[in-house]
Design a protein around this motif. Sequence first.
Motif, short mmCIF file in Angstrom:
data_model
loop_
_atom_site.label_atom_id
_atom_site.label_comp_id
_atom_site.label_asym_id
_atom_site.label_seq_id
_atom_site.Cartn_x
_atom_site.Cartn_y
_atom_site.Cartn_z
N TYR A 145 0.86 -1.36 -0.08
CA TYR A 145 -0.33 0.28 0.12
C TYR A 145 0.93 1.07 0.03
O TYR A 145 0.87 1.96 -1.16
N ALA A 146 1.73 1.26 0.78
CA ALA A 146 2.66 2.63 1.36
C ALA A 146 3.49 2.43 -0.71
O ALA A 146 3.44 3.25 -0.91
N GLU A 147 3.99 1.75 -0.91
CA GLU A 147 4.74 1.58 -2.31
C GLU A 147 3.75 2.12 -3.32
O GLU A 147 3.97 3.38 -4.15
N ALA A 148 2.40 1.94 -3.63
CA ALA A 148 1.53 2.29 -4.27
C ALA A 148 1.37 3.89 -4.41
O ALA A 148 1.22 4.83 -5.21
N GLN A 149 0.86 4.24 -2.79
CA GLN A 149 0.33 5.49 -2.19
C GLN A 149 1.69 5.86 -2.84
O GLN A 149 1.38 7.40 -3.56
N SER A 150 3.23 6.14 -2.86
CA SER A 150 4.48 6.06 -3.47
C SER A 150 4.09 6.78 -4.49
O SER A 150 4.69 7.95 -5.37
N ARG A 151 3.83 5.83 -5.15
CA ARG A 151 4.22 6.18 -6.69
C ARG A 151 2.73 6.96 -7.62
O ARG A 151 3.08 7.68 -8.44
N ARG A 152 1.64 6.92 -6.74
CA ARG A 152 1.12 7.73 -7.05
C ARG A 152 1.17 9.14 -6.66
O ARG A 152 0.90 10.51 -7.92
N ALA A 153 1.85 9.35 -5.58
CA ALA A 153 1.60 10.36 -5.79
C ALA A 153 3.14 11.30 -6.84
O ALA A 153 3.61 12.16 -7.18
N ARG A 154 4.17 10.15 -7.40
CA ARG A 154 4.67 10.65 -8.22
C ARG A 154 3.94 10.61 -9.82
O ARG A 154 4.31 12.13 -10.17
N ILE A 155 3.25 10.30 -10.19
CA ILE A 155 2.00 10.27 -11.06
C ILE A 155 1.72 11.95 -11.21
O ILE A 155 1.57 12.66 -12.07
N VAL A 156 0.96 12.05 -9.64
CA VAL A 156 0.36 13.49 -10.11
C VAL A 156 1.59 14.88 -9.83
O VAL A 156 1.27 15.32 -10.20
N ALA A 157 2.66 14.31 -9.16
CA ALA A 157 3.71 15.87 -9.32
C ALA A 157 4.17 15.47 -11.00
O ALA A 157 4.20 16.25 -11.41
N LEU A 158 4.53 14.69 -11.71
CA LEU A 158 4.47 14.99 -13.15
C LEU A 158 3.77 15.30 -14.03
O LEU A 158 3.33 16.01 -15.15
N GLU A 159 1.89 14.74 -13.41
CA GLU A 159 1.25 15.42 -14.70
C GLU A 159 0.84 16.78 -14.30
O GLU A 159 0.28 18.07 -14.79
N ALA A 160 1.40 17.45 -13.60
CA ALA A 160 1.39 19.07 -12.53
C ALA A 160 2.34 19.11 -14.03
O ALA A 160 2.29 20.91 -13.89
N LYS A 161 2.93 18.65 -14.47
CA LYS A 161 4.63 19.80 -15.07
C LYS A 161 3.69 20.05 -16.43
O LYS A 161 2.70 19.51 -17.00
N THR A 162 4.43 20.80 -16.87
CA THR A 162 4.11 21.82 -18.35
C THR A 162 4.26 20.54 -19.26
O THR A 162 5.45 19.95 -19.46
N ASP A 163 3.86 20.70 -20.57
CA ASP A 163 4.34 19.87 -21.27
C ASP A 163 6.17 20.46 -21.94
O ASP A 163 6.79 18.69 -21.66
N GLU A 164 5.92 21.19 -21.71
CA GLU A 164 7.67 21.69 -21.80
C GLU A 164 8.42 21.36 -21.48
O GLU A 164 9.55 20.52 -21.67
N GLU A 165 8.26 20.82 -19.40
CA GLU A 165 8.92 20.59 -19.04
C GLU A 165 9.38 19.01 -19.34
O GLU A 165 9.94 18.36 -19.01
N LEU A 166 8.71 18.56 -19.54
CA LEU A 166 7.93 16.48 -19.60
C LEU A 166 9.19 16.47 -20.87
O LEU A 166 9.80 15.35 -20.78
N ALA A 167 8.93 17.35 -22.12
CA ALA A 167 9.83 16.84 -22.88
C ALA A 167 11.10 17.07 -22.75
O ALA A 167 11.99 16.19 -22.76
N ALA A 168 10.98 18.44 -21.73
CA ALA A 168 13.03 18.36 -21.11
C ALA A 168 12.69 17.31 -20.19
O ALA A 168 14.67 16.77 -20.22
#
Length: 71
Positions: free
Chosen positions: A29-52
């Motif tokens: 459960y803890a591992e799944a929660q940490s991965r979900r937090a990583r997904i949310v953080a990446l989704e909050a980035k702009t397309d330019e930041e992701l491209a970088a």
Amino acid sequence: MATLTTNTSEKRSFLAAFGAAIMTWFERYAEAQSRRARIVALEAKTDEELAAMGLRRDRIVHHVFRDLYYV
């Protein structure tokens, strides 16, 4: 000459097995929660930041879980 044989059988009690199962669940459960937090953080980035970072928005989940499977 003497020969010595020892047979040991480790029997875990029901309570020990139950406790181990609960700990495994909490770890997953803890591992799944940490991965979900990583997904949310990446989704909050702009397309330019992701491209970088070399990512596309549609590949975020694949990037986060890349160690678990290969697609």
